[in-house]
Design an enzyme around this catalytic site. Structure first.
Site, mmCIF file in Angstrom:
data_model
loop_
_atom_site.group_PDB
_atom_site.id
_atom_site.type_symbol
_atom_site.label_atom_id
_atom_site.label_comp_id
_atom_site.label_asym_id
_atom_site.label_seq_id
_atom_site.Cartn_x
_atom_site.Cartn_y
_atom_site.Cartn_z
ATOM 1 N N CYS A 81 -6.358 -2.118 0.333
ATOM 2 C CA CYS A 81 -5.585 -2.245 1.640
ATOM 3 C C CYS A 81 -6.429 -2.724 2.782
ATOM 4 C CB CYS A 81 -4.761 -1.120 1.919
ATOM 5 S SG CYS A 81 -3.886 -1.189 3.532
ATOM 6 N N CYS A 117 0.868 -1.144 -0.074
ATOM 7 C CA CYS A 117 -0.046 -0.213 0.174
ATOM 8 C C CYS A 117 0.715 1.277 -0.042
ATOM 9 C CB CYS A 117 -1.005 -0.162 1.246
ATOM 10 S SG CYS A 117 -1.592 1.567 1.556
ATOM 11 N N CYS A 160 -5.720 0.087 5.893
ATOM 12 C CA CYS A 160 -6.072 1.551 6.300
ATOM 13 C C CYS A 160 -7.152 2.015 5.457
ATOM 14 C CB CYS A 160 -4.740 2.366 5.478
ATOM 15 S SG CYS A 160 -4.359 2.516 3.964
ATOM 16 N N ASP A 187 22.650 -0.635 -18.027
ATOM 17 C CA ASP A 187 22.385 -1.768 -17.335
ATOM 18 C C ASP A 187 21.234 -2.712 -17.753
ATOM 19 O OD1 ASP A 187 21.904 -4.015 -15.391
ATOM 20 O OD2 ASP A 187 21.386 -2.487 -13.719
#
Length: 466
Positions: A234, A212, A237, A365
C-alpha cells in the site's frame, strides 16, 4: 472420573457403530450425540493433549494442510488426534476426539490437529485453546452462508483476539491473512512463494482483495501468484507483504508431483509432494512451517510431506482402463480457477466431468459459477473431448459452459450420477478430470472407486526429487 463424559463417549461410540453398520457416512454424528448428553465433551477431551492443539482455518486447503501437518508431526515421533475426513464444524471436531478416546473418555496423544470451518472457528476456540493457528487464505465462498468476505475475515480475527496465548502461522502472500498479525497482536510466522514462480502470473483471475485491509486504499502488486495472492504494498499507509520465514522458489512439476527449494531460518532444503496443483505448495509450506516451529528436524518434515496422500477429492488419482482420472473438490471461484489451470497443464486430450449440487452444505446460491473463468477453459477447449455435466444443477452447469463459449456438441447433461461418471470415463480423451461440489463428492468418489483403481502415487517413487 467424569460420569457425564463417560456416558457421552459411550453413546457417541454406539451412534458411530450404528452409522457404519447401515453404511451412513455420519462423520459428525458422534459429536452431535456427545454434545447433547454432555456439552463439555470437547473441552474435556481436548484438555488431555500433552503438548498442544494446532488448528487450521481459512477458505481453501484446510483438509490438505491439516493432513500434511499430521504427516509431519507423526514423522517427528508424536501421537496425534485429527479430524482427517474434513468434518470441520464443532460436531465434527468433537467426533474426532471421540474416535480416539477409550470407553472411559481417556486419551493418550501429544497434539490435536484440527481443521476448523471459518464460521465455526469462534465456537471451537471457546472450548479448545490452540497453541498454533494456521490461516492459509481467505476467498469468497458460499455467500448465502458466510456473507461477504470481510465478514468471514472479521469472524476469524475477532475470535483470535479472544485467545490469550497463540502463535499464528500466516500466508504472507494473502493480504487478508497477513494483516492478522497486527490486527490481533499475536506473534506470527509467515510462509509464502517467492515472486515470479508462476508463468501465467494468474493474470485472468478474480481478485478478492484489491484494497488495503489497513487503510482502504488500492493495493499495488508487483506480481501475482493467483487471485489476490502475490507481492503487494500500500503506497498510502505502508502496509506490505511481510518477509516470510519460510519461502519456496524454483517450483517445478515432475509428473504427478511438485517440488521446490525452500528457504527457512536454518538453511535451505528441497521439498517434494505427491500431488498436483500449484496451490498445494502453500499447503505444504504451512505444514513445513508448523513442523519447524514445534522443533521437528527438517529431514523428518520433508519425509512426512513426501508420504502425504491426497484425501478424498483433493487431487485424488484413479486409473480406468489404463487411463488416469483425477477427482477434485470445487466450492468457490478461486478454487475452480485453480482446478482449471491444473487441468490445462495436463498433457494430452481430456474428458471433463462437472457435478454441481445446491444442497445446504454446497450453498443454495450457485451464482458463483458465473465468477469462474470458464471463458479461459473455452478458449483452450481443443484438447478437451467432452464435457459431461451432472448433479442437481447439471443443466445450469451446461448453460454456463455454453455462455462461456464451449461448443455445444461437446456438452452433455446426464442427471444420473453413475451413468454420467461411466460416460465420461469412457470418453475418447487420454485422461479424465472430475470436478465436484461438496455433496456430490462422496457419491462421485464411491462410484469412481467401484469403476476405477485408486492409484498409489508413492509406488512410482520420487528418486528424481530427492
Amino acid at each position: 472420573m467424569n460420569i457425564r463424559l463417560m456416558m457421552a463417549v459411550l453413546a457417541a461410540k454406539f451412534a458411530s457403530f450404528i452409522s457404519r453398520r447401515f453404511g451412513w457416512k455420519g462423520s459428525s454424528l458422534p459429536g452431535v450425540v456427545a454434545r447433547k448428553i454432555y456439552p463439555g465433551t470437547l473441552r474435556d477431551l481436548a484438555g488431555q493433549a500433552r503438548r498442544g492443539i494446532i488448528m487450521v482455518t481459512g477458505t481453501n486447503g484446510k483438509t490438505t494442510t491439516n493432513n500434511m501437518i499430521a504427516n509431519v508431526i507423526e514423522a517427528g515421533g508424536f501421537r496425534v488426534v485429527i479430524n482427517q475426513e474434513g468434518a470441520n464444524l464443532i460436531t465434527g471436531v468433537t467426533a474426532a476426539f471421540i474416535k480416539h478416546a477409550d470407553w472411559l473418555g481417556r486419551m493418550r496423544f501429544d497434539y490435536a490437529l484440527l481443521e476448523v470451518d471459518e464460521a465455526s472457528f469462534p465456537r471451537v476456540v471457546k472450548e479448545v485453546k490452540p497453541q498454533f493457528v494456521v490461516v492459509n487464505n481467505f476467498f469468497r465462498d458460499q455467500l448465502d452462508r458466510y456473507g461477504e468476505l470481510d465478514k468471514t475475515v472479521q469472524l476469524v480475527r475477532d475470535a483470535l483476539k479472544t485467545l490469550p496465548d497463540v502463535h499464528l502461522v500466516l500466508n504472507t502472500d494473502d493480504p487478508l491473512v497477513a494483516q492478522l498479525q497486527t490486527t490481533t497482536g499475536h506473534p506470527a510466522s509467515f510462509f509464502g512463494l517467492a515472486p515470479h514462480q508462476r508463468p501465467d502470473n494468474g493474470a485472468r483471475q478474480t481478485r478478492e482483495a484489491r484494497f488495503c485491509p489497513r487503510c482502504g486504499k488500492e493495493l499495488h502488486y508487483d506480481t501475482y501468484q493467483y487471485s489476490q495472492l502475490g507481492s503487494y504494498a500500500c503506497e498510502d499507509c505502508g502496509f506490505q507483504r511481510p518477509t516470510p520465514e519460510v519461502e519456496a522458489a524454483l517450483v517445478e512439476t515432475a509428473g504427478t508431483a511438485l517440488r521446490c527449494q525452500v528457504r527457512y531460518p536454518a538453511g535451505q532444503v528441497q521439498l517434494a509432494i505427491h500431488t498436483q496443483g500449484f496451490y498445494n505448495l502453500y499447503n505444504a509450506l504451512a505444514a513445513f512451517t508448523v513442523g519447524y516451529l514445534v522443533g521437528i528436524e527438517p529431514r523428518r518434515i520433508l519425509k512426512g510431506l513426501l508420504r502425504y496422500k491426497p484425501a478424498i477429492g483433493r487431487m485424488e488419482t484413479f486409473r480406468y482402463n489404463g487411463k488416469p482420472a483425477v477427482l477434485n473438490l470445487v466450492k468457490n471461484p478461486t478454487g475452480y480457477n485453480e482446478g482449471i489451470a491444473t487441468l490445462l497443464n495436463i498433457p494430452g486430450t481430456k474428458n471433463v466431468f462437472m457435478a454441481v449440487n445446491d444442497n445446504d452444505a454446497d450453498g443454495r446460491d450457485i451464482s458463483w459459477l458465473w465468477d469462474v473463468d470458464f471463458e479461459y477453459l473455452a478458449d483452450n477447449h481443443r484438447d478437451i473431448e467432452v464435457f459431461v455435466c451432472s448433479g442437481l444443477r447439471g443443466e445450469e452447469m451446461a448453460l454456463r459452459l455454453k455462455y462461456a463459449g464451449v461448443p455445444l456438441e461437446k456438452i452433455t447433461v446426464v442427471r444420473e450420477l453413475a451413468a454420467a461418471i461411466k460416460e465420461v470415463l469412457e470418453g475418447p480423451g487420454e485422461s479424465t478430470y472430475l470436478y465436484s461440489t461438496y455433496t456430490a463428492l462422496w457419491p462421485t468418489q464411491k462410484i469412481l472407486s467401484g469403476l476405477a483403481v485408486k492409484e498409489d502415487l508413492h509406488a512410482e517413487g520420487l528418486s528424481s526429487l530427492s
